[in-house]
Design an enzyme around this catalytic site. Structure first.
Site, PDB file in Angstrom:
ATOM      1  N   ARG A  79       0.609  -1.439  -0.293  1.00 13.72           N
ATOM      2  CA  ARG A  79       0.197  -0.446   0.242  1.00 13.72           C
ATOM      3  C   ARG A  79       0.701   0.855   0.171  1.00 13.72           C
ATOM      4  O   ARG A  79       1.688   1.295   0.629  1.00 13.72           O
ATOM      5  CB  ARG A  79      -0.953   0.237   1.376  1.00 13.72           C
ATOM      6  CG  ARG A  79      -1.913  -1.197   0.874  1.00 13.72           C
ATOM      7  CD  ARG A  79      -2.657  -1.555   2.193  1.00 13.72           C
ATOM      8  NE  ARG A  79      -3.262  -0.009   1.933  1.00 13.72           N
ATOM      9  CZ  ARG A  79      -4.320   0.166   3.625  1.00 13.72           C
ATOM     10  NH1 ARG A  79      -4.775  -0.284   4.584  1.00 13.72           N
ATOM     11  NH2 ARG A  79      -5.040   0.915   3.449  1.00 13.72           N
ATOM     12  N   GLN A  93      -5.871   9.409   7.256  1.00 13.35           N
ATOM     13  CA  GLN A  93      -5.204   9.038   7.766  1.00 13.35           C
ATOM     14  C   GLN A  93      -3.267   9.742   7.167  1.00 13.35           C
ATOM     15  O   GLN A  93      -2.448  10.310   7.925  1.00 13.35           O
ATOM     16  CB  GLN A  93      -4.576   8.007   6.925  1.00 13.35           C
ATOM     17  CG  GLN A  93      -5.336   6.856   7.551  1.00 13.35           C
ATOM     18  CD  GLN A  93      -5.278   5.206   6.321  1.00 13.35           C
ATOM     19  OE1 GLN A  93      -4.283   5.284   5.560  1.00 13.35           O
ATOM     20  NE2 GLN A  93      -5.934   4.846   7.468  1.00 13.35           N
ATOM     21  N   SER A 106      -7.686  12.415   2.373  1.00 13.98           N
ATOM     22  CA  SER A 106      -7.415  11.594   3.787  1.00 13.98           C
ATOM     23  C   SER A 106      -7.109  12.049   4.947  1.00 13.98           C
ATOM     24  O   SER A 106      -6.376  12.437   4.976  1.00 13.98           O
ATOM     25  CB  SER A 106      -6.366  10.699   2.994  1.00 13.98           C
ATOM     26  OG  SER A 106      -5.447  10.005   3.362  1.00 13.98           O
ATOM     27  N   ARG A 152     -10.474  -2.874  -3.722  1.00 16.49           N
ATOM     28  CA  ARG A 152     -12.063  -3.116  -3.563  1.00 16.49           C
ATOM     29  C   ARG A 152     -12.977  -2.890  -4.578  1.00 16.49           C
ATOM     30  O   ARG A 152     -13.468  -4.125  -4.863  1.00 16.49           O
ATOM     31  CB  ARG A 152     -12.555  -2.527  -2.656  1.00 16.49           C
ATOM     32  CG  ARG A 152     -11.877  -2.472  -0.680  1.00 16.49           C
ATOM     33  CD  ARG A 152     -11.870  -1.981  -0.143  1.00 16.49           C
ATOM     34  NE  ARG A 152     -11.700  -2.156   1.313  1.00 16.49           N
ATOM     35  CZ  ARG A 152     -11.579  -2.090   2.752  1.00 16.49           C
ATOM     36  NH1 ARG A 152     -11.689  -0.532   2.515  1.00 16.49           N
ATOM     37  NH2 ARG A 152     -11.265  -2.428   3.785  1.00 16.49           N
ATOM     38  N   ASP A 209     -15.230   3.522   3.608  1.00 17.76           N
ATOM     39  CA  ASP A 209     -15.078   2.072   4.014  1.00 17.76           C
ATOM     40  C   ASP A 209     -16.395   1.760   3.988  1.00 17.76           C
ATOM     41  O   ASP A 209     -16.577   0.585   4.137  1.00 17.76           O
ATOM     42  CB  ASP A 209     -14.886   1.821   5.281  1.00 17.76           C
ATOM     43  CG  ASP A 209     -13.123   2.544   5.195  1.00 17.76           C
ATOM     44  OD1 ASP A 209     -12.462   2.734   4.498  1.00 17.76           O
ATOM     45  OD2 ASP A 209     -12.662   2.768   6.695  1.00 17.76           O
ATOM     46  N   LYS A 211      -6.379  -0.056  -0.691  1.00 16.19           N
ATOM     47  CA  LYS A 211      -7.520  -0.448   0.585  1.00 16.19           C
ATOM     48  C   LYS A 211      -6.474  -1.960   0.527  1.00 16.19           C
ATOM     49  O   LYS A 211      -5.826  -2.393   0.101  1.00 16.19           O
ATOM     50  CB  LYS A 211      -8.842  -0.131   1.034  1.00 16.19           C
ATOM     51  CG  LYS A 211      -9.332   1.599   0.648  1.00 16.19           C
ATOM     52  CD  LYS A 211      -8.635   2.495   2.262  1.00 16.19           C
ATOM     53  CE  LYS A 211      -9.529   3.649   1.522  1.00 16.19           C
ATOM     54  NZ  LYS A 211      -8.931   4.722   2.617  1.00 16.19           N
TER      55      LYS A 211
HETATM   56  C1  S3P Z   1      -9.297   5.629   8.491  1.00 17.79           C
HETATM   57  C2  S3P Z   1      -9.226   6.828   7.571  1.00 17.79           C
HETATM   58  C3  S3P Z   1      -9.506   5.941   6.204  1.00 17.79           C
HETATM   59  C4  S3P Z   1     -10.063   5.139   6.223  1.00 17.79           C
HETATM   60  C5  S3P Z   1      -9.020   4.176   6.733  1.00 17.79           C
HETATM   61  C6  S3P Z   1      -9.215   4.488   8.394  1.00 17.79           C
HETATM   62  C7  S3P Z   1      -8.237   6.450   9.416  1.00 17.79           C
HETATM   63  O1  S3P Z   1      -8.622   6.307   5.197  1.00 17.79           O
HETATM   64  O2  S3P Z   1     -10.427   4.214   4.842  1.00 17.79           O
HETATM   65  O3  S3P Z   1      -9.910   2.624   7.126  1.00 17.79           O
HETATM   66  O4  S3P Z   1      -8.685   6.374  11.011  1.00 17.79           O
HETATM   67  O5  S3P Z   1      -7.870   7.640   9.350  1.00 17.79           O
HETATM   68  P1  S3P Z   1      -8.026   7.485   4.233  1.00 17.79           P
HETATM   69  O6  S3P Z   1      -7.958   8.533   5.358  1.00 17.79           O
HETATM   70  O7  S3P Z   1      -6.134   6.649   3.994  1.00 17.79           O
HETATM   71  O8  S3P Z   1      -8.982   7.201   2.808  1.00 17.79           O
END
Ligand code: S3P
Length: 448
Positions: A140, A187, A185, A366, A335, A362
């Site tokens: 990833r 994350q 995102s 998906r 998600d 992901k």
């Molecule tokens: C998440 C953010 C999402 C999500 C992941 C959990 C998080 O990813 O798909 O399951 O906890 O910040 P992205 O922010 O990369 O889209």
């Protein structure tokens, strides 16, 4: 209870989830309490670990992903009690006091663990860290966080031009940046904000659309100086800052509730109440889409718990209509797209999902996996470069389907199978425990 509907066959630690629809049909009834929110669970463990003093977490998700986070932060020096839903105690080390572990930090299947932790590690001067993950996670993309961290002055090495794990990180004193993220995102946003905690000055992230805001909420609660500008989708953290341990109550995960929302909406005669669901507006895209599809969902007992909105969701079967899902709502239901594809299979008309190319990176691709597996069941699904096109109302037939090691695919296929004639075998279904340890048992309990 109709015990024969749901069963599990275990061979060499791989589980096949078998859904056998009785000839006279089935319906879903009952009250369900769902596991804790995965995103909030990770953040509570991480911020607790780098805070001063004690953090008490109630309702933590006991899935494999939070276990990965807890293992990593224990190696980094935090004292974390055994994980359970009642109470997890985290004795933090303080933000500038991580231990340099002599072992590799293994994030398992969890992208959130790896990406958020990288912000903390990269900003920890004079320490050297190594990080890896399972066969999915090492494929990833990590450049989305490595690039901004490098702009802040961090030193990170990895495979394929420093873009894939395993990664090596030489912690540094970083400089603040204003990062305009090309993708929405949480994350990426959280990684940079976490790096900003140790960095002198204002670190800002601007995103093209609003992603989930659990980091902003929790950082504020732990005492960080956070400014949010909703007009520009920007967040600023002013560092350096210390965090103080807190009491955190984790609400139920709307991403887990989503499987039951769709299940009751598509199986005639069903009525479920899903208790204690987090309904943070950055996560409720699924509710808005299901409402457009004419699902019958009511939010009851709305309340605020530890800074997050929570409600019980009552859902009853009702015939669904197709819709288009695209644009800025995508990050707010990112998600839930696999399970929304299942809803679309039983809706009148053609549902088009676009702007969702992120799904290709992901836990599995998906879009490709859902298209292939739903086609095996007889669904009319076309894979688009950035989405799916699904024509509903086609009768589906049970067969063997594969999860590709992806928890959300496993659970989405199980819900689709409830409306398939005959028997559906979902291979490698044990992966559901990454985010939902008792999924199959709950399904068994509500089938009547
Ligand atoms: C998440 C953010 C999402 C999500 C992941 C959990 C998080 O990813 O798909 O399951 O906890 O910040 P992205 O922010 O990369 O889209």
């Amino acid at each position: 209870m109709v015990a024969a509907v749901v069963s599990i066959q275990t061979t060499n630690s791989q589980e096949t989830l078998i859904i056998q629809r009785p000839n006279n049909g089935l319906s879903l009834k009952g009250n369900i309490s769902i596991p804790g929110d995965k995103s909030i669970s990770h953040r509570a463990l991480m911020l607790g670990a780098i805070a001063e003093g004690q953090t008490n977490i109630q309702g933590l998700l006991l899935g494999e992903d939070p276990h990965s986070t807890a293992r990593c932060f224990s190696l980094l020096g935090a004292n974390i009690s055994q994980l359970n839903t009642e109470l997890v105690e985290v004795h933090g080390v303080g933000i500038d006091n991580l231990t340099e572990p002599s072992r590799v930090l293994d994030c398992g299947n969890s992208g959130t663990t790896m990406r958020l932790m990288l912000g903390i590690l990269a900003s920890h001067p004079e320490h050297f860290f190594t990080v890896t993950g399972d066969s999915s996670l090492v494929q990833r993309p990590m450049s989305r966080v490595i690039q901004p961290l490098t702009q802040m002055g961090s030193q990170i090495w990895g495979r394929k031009g420093n873009s894939l794990a395993p990664l090596a990180i030489q912690g540094q004193k970083l400089r603040p940046i204003h990062y305009h993220s090309p993708i929405a995102s949480a994350q990426v946003k959280s990684c940079i904000l976490f790096a900003g905690l140790m960095t002198e000055g204002k670190t800002t992230v601007t995103e093209p659309a609003l992603s989930r805001d659990h980091s902003e909420r929790m950082l504020k609660a732990f005492g960080a100086e956070i400014q949010v500008d909703p007009e520009t989708n920007s967040v600023t953290v002013t560092g350096p800052t210390k965090l103080k341990g807190q009491d955190v109550v984790v609400p139920g995960d709307i991403s887990s509730a989503a499987f039951w929302l769709v299940a009751a909406a598509i199986v005639p005669g069903s009525e479920l109440v899903i208790e204690n669901v987090g309904v943070n507006p950055t996560r409720t895209g699924i509710l808005e889409v299901l409402e457009i599809m004419e699902a019958d969902i009511i939010q009851e007992n709305q309340r605020i718990v530890a800074g997050e909105p929570v409600a019980d969701l009552r859902v009853r079967y009702s015939p669904l209509k197709a819709c288009e899902i695209s644009g800025s709502i995508i990050p707010r239901l990112i998600d839930e797209i696999p399970i929304l594809a299942v809803a679309a299979m039983f809706a009148e008309g053609t549902t088009v999902i676009r702007d969702a190319a992120e799904l290709r990176v992901k836990e599995s691709d998906r879009l490709a996996v859902m298209a292939t597996q739903l086609q095996k069941l007889g669904a009319r699904v076309t894979e688009l470069p950035d989405g799916l096109e699904i024509t509903g109302g086609v009768s589906i037939t049970g067969t063997d389907v594969e999860t590709d090691g992806d928890h959300r695919i496993a659970m989405s296929l199980a819900i689709a199978a409830l409306n398939a004639t005959g028997t559906t075998n979902i291979n490698q279904a044990e992966v559901a425990s990454i985010s939902y340890p008792n999924f199959a048992q709950t399904l068994q309990e509500i089938c009547t």
